[in-house]
Design a protein around this motif. Structure first.
Motif, PDB file in Angstrom:
ATOM      1  N   ARG A 145       8.074  -5.517 -12.330  1.00  0.00           N
ATOM      2  CA  ARG A 145       6.976  -4.665 -12.783  1.00  0.00           C
ATOM      3  C   ARG A 145       5.916  -4.675 -11.696  1.00  0.00           C
ATOM      4  N   THR A 146       5.314  -3.520 -11.497  1.00  0.00           N
ATOM      5  CA  THR A 146       4.331  -3.335 -10.441  1.00  0.00           C
ATOM      6  C   THR A 146       2.950  -3.155 -11.065  1.00  0.00           C
ATOM      7  N   PHE A 147       1.999  -3.954 -10.598  1.00  0.00           N
ATOM      8  CA  PHE A 147       0.625  -3.913 -11.092  1.00  0.00           C
ATOM      9  C   PHE A 147      -0.313  -3.437  -9.993  1.00  0.00           C
ATOM     10  N   ARG A 148      -1.277  -2.583 -10.325  1.00  0.00           N
ATOM     11  CA  ARG A 148      -2.339  -2.214  -9.398  1.00  0.00           C
ATOM     12  C   ARG A 148      -3.203  -3.454  -9.186  1.00  0.00           C
ATOM     13  N   LEU A 149      -3.568  -3.729  -7.942  1.00  0.00           N
ATOM     14  CA  LEU A 149      -4.409  -4.898  -7.684  1.00  0.00           C
ATOM     15  C   LEU A 149      -5.731  -4.815  -8.433  1.00  0.00           C
ATOM     16  N   GLY A 150      -6.243  -3.606  -8.651  1.00  0.00           N
ATOM     17  CA  GLY A 150      -7.496  -3.446  -9.370  1.00  0.00           C
ATOM     18  C   GLY A 150      -7.423  -3.854 -10.827  1.00  0.00           C
ATOM     19  N   PHE A 151      -6.235  -3.890 -11.409  1.00  0.00           N
ATOM     20  CA  PHE A 151      -6.071  -4.346 -12.791  1.00  0.00           C
ATOM     21  C   PHE A 151      -6.206  -5.868 -12.889  1.00  0.00           C
ATOM     22  N   ALA A 200      -6.580   8.412  -2.160  1.00  0.00           N
ATOM     23  CA  ALA A 200      -6.155   7.412  -1.175  1.00  0.00           C
ATOM     24  C   ALA A 200      -4.833   6.793  -1.617  1.00  0.00           C
ATOM     25  N   ALA A 201      -4.451   5.726  -0.970  1.00  0.00           N
ATOM     26  CA  ALA A 201      -3.238   5.007  -1.345  1.00  0.00           C
ATOM     27  C   ALA A 201      -3.503   4.144  -2.572  1.00  0.00           C
ATOM     28  N   THR A 202      -2.428   3.767  -3.262  1.00  0.00           N
ATOM     29  CA  THR A 202      -2.543   2.723  -4.275  1.00  0.00           C
ATOM     30  C   THR A 202      -2.167   1.404  -3.602  1.00  0.00           C
ATOM     31  N   VAL A 203      -2.664   0.311  -4.144  1.00  0.00           N
ATOM     32  CA  VAL A 203      -2.307  -1.012  -3.641  1.00  0.00           C
ATOM     33  C   VAL A 203      -1.757  -1.780  -4.832  1.00  0.00           C
ATOM     34  N   ASN A 204      -0.500  -2.218  -4.705  1.00  0.00           N
ATOM     35  CA  ASN A 204       0.253  -2.706  -5.843  1.00  0.00           C
ATOM     36  C   ASN A 204       0.953  -4.025  -5.538  1.00  0.00           C
ATOM     37  N   ALA A 205       1.041  -4.880  -6.545  1.00  0.00           N
ATOM     38  CA  ALA A 205       1.806  -6.124  -6.431  1.00  0.00           C
ATOM     39  C   ALA A 205       2.986  -6.042  -7.392  1.00  0.00           C
ATOM     40  N   ARG A 206       4.178  -6.312  -6.874  1.00  0.00           N
ATOM     41  CA  ARG A 206       5.401  -6.277  -7.685  1.00  0.00           C
ATOM     42  C   ARG A 206       5.792  -7.704  -8.056  1.00  0.00           C
ATOM     43  N   GLN A 255       0.894  -1.153   0.000  1.00  0.00           N
ATOM     44  CA  GLN A 255       0.000   0.000   0.000  1.00  0.00           C
ATOM     45  C   GLN A 255       0.936   1.207   0.000  1.00  0.00           C
ATOM     46  N   CYS A 256       0.797   2.109  -1.004  1.00  0.00           N
ATOM     47  CA  CYS A 256       1.707   3.261  -1.102  1.00  0.00           C
ATOM     48  C   CYS A 256       0.943   4.560  -0.891  1.00  0.00           C
ATOM     49  N   TRP A 257       1.435   5.361   0.067  1.00  0.00           N
ATOM     50  CA  TRP A 257       0.808   6.635   0.416  1.00  0.00           C
ATOM     51  C   TRP A 257       1.593   7.837  -0.085  1.00  0.00           C
ATOM     52  N   CYS A 258       2.539   7.647  -1.029  1.00  0.00           N
ATOM     53  CA  CYS A 258       3.267   8.818  -1.537  1.00  0.00           C
ATOM     54  C   CYS A 258       2.272   9.746  -2.235  1.00  0.00           C
ATOM     55  N   ARG A 259       2.604  11.014  -2.336  1.00  0.00           N
ATOM     56  CA  ARG A 259       1.675  11.985  -2.926  1.00  0.00           C
ATOM     57  C   ARG A 259       1.352  11.651  -4.377  1.00  0.00           C
ATOM     58  N   GLN A 260       2.346  11.151  -5.131  1.00  0.00           N
ATOM     59  CA  GLN A 260       2.087  10.799  -6.526  1.00  0.00           C
ATOM     60  C   GLN A 260       1.041   9.690  -6.608  1.00  0.00           C
ATOM     61  N   CYS A 261       1.169   8.665  -5.764  1.00  0.00           N
ATOM     62  CA  CYS A 261       0.171   7.586  -5.765  1.00  0.00           C
ATOM     63  C   CYS A 261      -1.191   8.089  -5.308  1.00  0.00           C
ATOM     64  N   GLN A 262      -1.215   9.001  -4.335  1.00  0.00           N
ATOM     65  CA  GLN A 262      -2.500   9.560  -3.910  1.00  0.00           C
ATOM     66  C   GLN A 262      -3.181  10.281  -5.071  1.00  0.00           C
ATOM     67  N   LYS A 263      -2.397  11.002  -5.876  1.00  0.00           N
ATOM     68  CA  LYS A 263      -2.974  11.678  -7.047  1.00  0.00           C
ATOM     69  C   LYS A 263      -3.494  10.654  -8.046  1.00  0.00           C
ATOM     70  N   LEU A 264      -2.714   9.602  -8.293  1.00  0.00           N
ATOM     71  CA  LEU A 264      -3.130   8.571  -9.244  1.00  0.00           C
ATOM     72  C   LEU A 264      -4.371   7.825  -8.775  1.00  0.00           C
ATOM     73  N   MET A 278       0.583  -1.124 -15.386  1.00  0.00           N
ATOM     74  CA  MET A 278       1.748  -1.476 -14.589  1.00  0.00           C
ATOM     75  C   MET A 278       2.707  -0.303 -14.558  1.00  0.00           C
ATOM     76  N   ALA A 279       3.739  -0.455 -13.744  1.00  0.00           N
ATOM     77  CA  ALA A 279       4.768   0.571 -13.624  1.00  0.00           C
ATOM     78  C   ALA A 279       6.125  -0.098 -13.536  1.00  0.00           C
ATOM     79  N   LYS A 280       7.153   0.681 -13.874  1.00  0.00           N
ATOM     80  CA  LYS A 280       8.520   0.212 -13.683  1.00  0.00           C
ATOM     81  C   LYS A 280       9.314   1.339 -13.028  1.00  0.00           C
ATOM     82  N   THR A 281      10.338   0.956 -12.280  1.00  0.00           N
ATOM     83  CA  THR A 281      11.168   1.925 -11.580  1.00  0.00           C
ATOM     84  C   THR A 281      12.636   1.572 -11.776  1.00  0.00           C
TER      85      THR A 281
END
Length: 142
Positions: A94-100, A40-46, A27-36, A84-87
């Motif tokens: 690769r990181t996927f939103r659980l909602g996807f 709220a937070a995003t919930v992601n699986a890597r 669960q990520c609470w960074c401001r960028q994830c809150q905007k996305l 998904m996202a990459k860093t």
């Protein structure tokens, strides 16, 4: 449920099959994830990059995250659904939103990150690992 995991965007133009188990579910609470996430937070699986198969066209948007890593969000250009996202901090994942992911995946967060940027109303499960910012990247496996 266990791997393989599948997912698709809202319009069905982009699909994914992931044949391995997640490296982390956060669960990520960074401001960028809150905007996305719309507030709220995003919930992601890597997942390990080698376990990921994507079909369909992706659009992307890149930026420098608060961690200092180059971060790229990939989404369906037709419906806008985040895929998904990459860093640069974890180039082999690769990181996927659980909602996807399709229903029934059974994944849930085991860690909450960037709590220093969470709003005062944020609810975080006290049973999961918590970090005020980005946790350290684990050393490579031998």
């Amino acid at each position: 449920m266990a791997a393989p995991y599948t997912g698709r965007c809202v319009c069905g133009a982009v699909t994914a099959t992931i044949k391995g188990e997640p490296l982390a579910v956060a669960q990520c609470w960074c401001r960028q994830c809150q905007k996305l996430a719309g507030g709220a937070a995003t919930v992601n699986a890597r997942f390990d990059l080698g376990d990921v198969e994507i079909t369909g066209e992706l659009a992307s948007y890149g930026y420098t995250a608060a961690s200092g890593n180059a971060y790229t969000q990939m989404f369906c250009p037709s419906c806008g659904n985040p895929v998904m996202a990459k860093t640069s901090g974890r180039p082999n994942a690769r990181t996927f939103r659980l909602g996807f992911l399709d229903e029934g995946h059974g994944l849930k967060p085991t860690i909450s990150i960037w709590l220093s940027e969470a709003p005062d109303w944020a609810v975080v499960d006290p049973a999961i690992d918590q970090h005020q910012e980005q946790p350290p990247i684990p050393p490579p496996a031998d």
